[in-house]
Design an enzyme around this catalytic site. Structure first.
Site, PDB file in Angstrom:
ATOM      1  N   ASN A  94       2.992  -0.276  -0.188  1.00 26.80           N
ATOM      2  CA  ASN A  94       3.056  -1.728  -0.386  1.00 26.80           C
ATOM      3  C   ASN A  94       4.379  -2.247   0.169  1.00 26.80           C
ATOM      4  OD1 ASN A  94       3.012  -4.346  -1.247  1.00 26.80           O
ATOM      5  ND2 ASN A  94       3.320  -3.877  -3.422  1.00 26.80           N
ATOM      6  N   TRP A  95       4.299  -2.871   1.348  1.00 30.93           N
ATOM      7  CA  TRP A  95       5.534  -3.358   1.996  1.00 30.93           C
ATOM      8  C   TRP A  95       5.954  -4.735   1.471  1.00 30.93           C
ATOM      9  CZ3 TRP A  95       3.866  -1.898   7.700  1.00 30.93           C
ATOM     10  CH2 TRP A  95       3.879  -0.502   7.809  1.00 30.93           C
ATOM     11  N   HIS A 129      -1.489  -7.613  -8.124  1.00 32.49           N
ATOM     12  CA  HIS A 129      -0.139  -7.047  -8.262  1.00 32.49           C
ATOM     13  C   HIS A 129       0.664  -7.909  -9.250  1.00 32.49           C
ATOM     14  CE1 HIS A 129       3.897  -5.682  -7.358  1.00 32.49           C
ATOM     15  NE2 HIS A 129       3.354  -4.614  -6.802  1.00 32.49           N
ATOM     16  N   GLU A 156       0.844   0.163 -12.756  1.00 35.14           N
ATOM     17  CA  GLU A 156       2.240  -0.116 -12.424  1.00 35.14           C
ATOM     18  C   GLU A 156       2.949  -0.756 -13.618  1.00 35.14           C
ATOM     19  OE1 GLU A 156       2.863  -0.397  -7.906  1.00 35.14           O
ATOM     20  OE2 GLU A 156       2.310  -2.380  -8.608  1.00 35.14           O
ATOM     21  N   GLY A 158       6.326   1.289  -3.204  1.00 34.50           N
ATOM     22  CA  GLY A 158       6.937   0.066  -2.676  1.00 34.50           C
ATOM     23  C   GLY A 158       8.137   0.398  -1.803  1.00 34.50           C
TER      24      GLY A 158
HETATM   25  C1  PEP Z   1       5.119  -1.903  -6.112  1.00 34.61           C
HETATM   26  O1  PEP Z   1       5.680  -2.977  -6.310  1.00 34.61           O
HETATM   27  O2  PEP Z   1       3.905  -1.864  -5.880  1.00 34.61           O
HETATM   28  C2  PEP Z   1       5.910  -0.688  -6.159  1.00 34.61           C
HETATM   29  C3  PEP Z   1       5.313   0.436  -6.411  1.00 34.61           C
HETATM   30  O3  PEP Z   1       7.268  -0.830  -5.948  1.00 34.61           O
HETATM   31  P1  PEP Z   1       8.436   0.285  -6.063  1.00 34.61           P
HETATM   32  O4  PEP Z   1       7.882   1.595  -5.549  1.00 34.61           O
HETATM   33  O5  PEP Z   1       9.524  -0.235  -5.210  1.00 34.61           O
HETATM   34  O6  PEP Z   1       8.785   0.370  -7.507  1.00 34.61           O
END
Ligand code: PEP
Length: 250
Positions: free
Chosen positions: A10-11, A96, A168, A234
Site C-alpha cells: 500500500n503506497w 482502509h 490493521e 505500507g
Molecule cells: C497500511 O497503512 O496499510 C500499513 C500497513 O502501513 P504501515 O506498514 O506503514 O504500518
C-alpha cells in the site's frame, strides 16, 4: 483453494511517476523468480495505467486504493470498478482506516463498494481494525465483528474467494512497531471464526492478512502464525530492498 500467501503493498498517497516506475522495475528485477507468493502493488490512481504496462506478463497484480460503488454517472472525482478493470486492476482496497478517518467512510459505504466490486469481478482487500481507544476499553473484538458484519453484509458465498480481510490495528499503522504476535494471533483467530459463522456453507473462507508496521525483521514471526495468510505493507513497501526482503521471507 488458493493456499498462496499474499503480500500487498500500500503506497498510499506517495511516490511520483518516476519514483513509482523505478520502484516497480527494481521489484520486478529482484522478484523475477518468486512464484510462491501472491504480490499486489497499489499505486495512486494517476499511475495505475503506467504501472499496469510494466506489470504486463508478470505475476505481480495491480490494485487501486479505493473504488466507488456506482457504475457511472454524476459522481465527480470518483472511479468505478469498470474503470479500474479497464486500466488493468484486478484488485481494489476498501475501507482502509485512513479513509474511514479522513474521508468519513462508513461501514455502509464500504459494504456498497464491496458488493459492486466483487460482482464486477474485482478482488477486494477489506481493511478492518480497532482504534487505540477501542483496544484500551476492551472493545477490539466487538469493533472488528461490527466492521466485518456490516462491511460484508449480503455478500454471497460465491464471492468469498475474491475477498481478503486486512486486519490493521489502527494504533500501530505507521508507528514502526507491529502489534505483538499474541495480539495478532488472537484477532486473526477471532476473524477466522467470525468468517466461518458468516459463510457456513463455503469450502473456502477469505484469506486474512495482517497490516501495521510489518518489516523484514518481524515478518517471519508474523507469517508463521495460524490464520495469517499474508501481510499488508505500507512504509516498507516503498523501499525495494525492504519490500523484496519481506516477500522472500514469506
Ligand atoms: C497500511 O497503512 O496499510 C500499513 C500497513 O502501513 P504501515 O506498514 O506503514 O504500518
Amino acid at each position: 483453494m488458493n493456499q498462496k500467501k499474499l503480500v500487498f503493498a500500500n503506497w498510499k498517497m506517495n511516490l511520483n511517476s518516476d519514483e513509482a516506475t523505478s520502484l516497480v522495475k527494481n521489484i520486478l528485477k529482484k522478484l523475477e523468480s518468486i512464484n510462491k507468493v501472491d504480490i499486489v502493488l497499489s499505486p495512486s490512481f494517476p499511475y495505475l495505467a503506467a504501472i499496469n504496462s510494466l506489470l504486463y506478463n508478470t505475476k505481480i497484480s495491480l490494485s487501486s486504493q479505493n473504488v466507488f460503488w456506482e457504475k457511472d454517472g454524476p459522481y465527480t472525482g470518483e472511479v468505478s470498478s469498470d474503470m479500474l478493470l479497464d486500466v488493468g486492476c484486478s484488485w481494489t482496497m476498501i475501507g482502509h482506516s485512513e479513509r474511514r478517518q479522513h474521508l468519513l467512510e462508513t461501514n455502509e459505504m464500504i459494504n456498497k463498494k464491496v458488493l459492486t466490486s466483487v460482482s464486477k469481478g474485482l478482488k477486494v482487500i477489506l481493511c478492518v481494525g480497532e482504534s487505540f481507544d477501542q483496544r484500551r476499553q476492551g472493545k477490539t473484538f466487538e469493533s472488528i465483528a461490527d466492521q466485518l458484519q456490516r462491511g460484508l453484509r449480503k455478500v454471497d458465498e460465491s464471492f468469498v474467494e475474491q475477498i481478503v480481510i486486512g486486519y490493521e490495528p489502527i494504533w500501530v499503522i505507521g508507528s514502526g512497531e507491529a502489534a505483538s504476535v499474541n495480539d495478532i494471533s488472537s484477532v486473526h483467530n477471532f476473524i477466522f471464526n467470525e468468517l466461518k459463522i458468516m459463510f457456513p456453507n463455503g469450502k473456502l473462507l477469505p484469506r486474512i492478512v495482517y497490516g501495521g508496521s510489518v518489516n523484514s525483521l518481524n515478518i517471519e514471526d508474523i507469517i508463521t502464525l495460524d490464520n495469517v495468510d499474508g501481510v499488508l505493507v505500507g512504509n516498507a513497501s516503498m523501499d525495494c530492498d525492504k519490500f523484496c526482503d519481506i516477500v522472500m521471507k514469506v
